[in-house]
Design an enzyme around this catalytic site. Sequence first.
Site, mmCIF file in Angstrom:
data_model
loop_
_atom_site.group_PDB
_atom_site.id
_atom_site.type_symbol
_atom_site.label_atom_id
_atom_site.label_comp_id
_atom_site.label_asym_id
_atom_site.label_seq_id
_atom_site.Cartn_x
_atom_site.Cartn_y
_atom_site.Cartn_z
ATOM 1 N N LYS A 166 0.834 -1.195 0.000
ATOM 2 C CA LYS A 166 0.000 0.000 0.000
ATOM 3 C C LYS A 166 0.872 1.251 0.000
ATOM 4 O O LYS A 166 1.958 1.281 0.583
ATOM 5 C CB LYS A 166 -0.924 0.017 1.220
ATOM 6 C CG LYS A 166 -1.925 -1.134 1.245
ATOM 7 C CD LYS A 166 -2.962 -0.998 0.135
ATOM 8 C CE LYS A 166 -3.951 -2.160 0.130
ATOM 9 N NZ LYS A 166 -3.383 -3.404 -0.381
ATOM 10 N N ASP A 167 0.356 2.297 -0.627
ATOM 11 C CA ASP A 167 1.069 3.552 -0.817
ATOM 12 C C ASP A 167 1.368 4.227 0.522
ATOM 13 O O ASP A 167 0.583 4.151 1.468
ATOM 14 C CB ASP A 167 0.203 4.476 -1.683
ATOM 15 C CG ASP A 167 0.995 5.574 -2.359
ATOM 16 O OD1 ASP A 167 2.038 5.972 -1.820
ATOM 17 O OD2 ASP A 167 0.561 6.035 -3.430
ATOM 18 N N ALA A 168 2.513 4.912 0.581
ATOM 19 C CA ALA A 168 2.850 5.675 1.782
ATOM 20 C C ALA A 168 2.079 6.987 1.834
ATOM 21 O O ALA A 168 1.665 7.426 2.912
ATOM 22 C CB ALA A 168 4.346 5.950 1.836
#
Length: 399
Positions: free
Chosen positions: A75-77
């Site tokens: 998942k994206d930061a």
Amino acid sequence: MPSLLTADLPGTGGLIKETPEDFFVEELPLYLPCGEGEHLYLTVEKKGLTTFELLQRLAGALGVRERDFGYAGLKDARATTRQTVSIAGVPVERGLALRLDGVTVLSARLHRNKLRLGHSAGNRFVIRLRQVAPDALEAARAVLNVLESSGVPNRLGRQRYGALGHSDRIGRALLRRDYPGVVRELIGDPAVIDNERWREAARCFAGGDLRRTLDLLPAHCRNERTVLRALCEGRSADEAVRLLPHKLLRLYLSAYQSRLFDRLIESRLPALATLLPGDLAYKHANGACFPVGDPATEQRRADCFEISPSAPLFGCKVTLAKDQAGRLEEELLASEGLSLGDFRLGNGLTMEGERRPLRVPLHAPKVRSKGDDLLLGFSLPKGSYATCVADEVMKPASL
């Protein structure tokens, strides 16, 4: 610059990911934990952290090894994300008692098996677009209508290519066993580096001053520093590169696979739903592929989104299409000077490859105004990226 499926429709313009709250992602589970077993399934919400950073924090708090965690996807930061991770041997009460900055534990339940990569049904997104055009709501609705009926181009996209947009080039050099090229790409092009010390370090590297490069590289450039330190010690570029984590080297190779796949999408726009002679069609129900005998006969199944044309993430074991569709794949490989056998690197770096659909369905698209902003909501299958939808809606000039 990639083409867009909805290039003939106006975009909303605007800005995305101004804050982590502007980009919400919820992982949709493939199955729910049954309530018994040795594996603790922790569902957490995180902000401003990558999945690997999340695992690092959880491992430190629980006193376990990072590699013992299971997860369904990365998942994206730069987002607020909800996802589930698993770890064996940790009681429910201890999981619920965790208190970590930037991480909230939402639930903890037991299950019989470790969570594996791909054990997800997809992701649900809510995206806030700021500073959009005055007629943005109507523009967004028109684009979403097309994507809902025709599908979303299944690009892997720029999020796979790193902050400097060069991860695929590192992977390309690695695949060609060009280890000096890997190091050169890893250090980066001074023209695209914003960090002043890193930019100066890259200039020193281009000038051949390895010691000064190492002195200047910022502390957060850990991988770059690992390689430079080895070179300063007299090791070869090959030896220095192989000090990098296998997981990272495979990410670079995967980025190169992604770039080639995205180029195949470009070659078949705007007709991503149209079957060609020799295509391998992807069944959306189960992910299986089959050779298309008669495109005219099978096209009705594509028209109702039962199947879609596919393209390869190239690898040493992937099956290529035949005839017209196959020529596009073979010509791309030839233009790169590659064969499928080149993806057999050994030492844990061999990339076997797989087929991937050229388009994916867009589920439950919604859009509404929120003050001067727009809120987009939709779901995508696992492995597909919300930025592909956002690019079609926004039509950013920098695309």
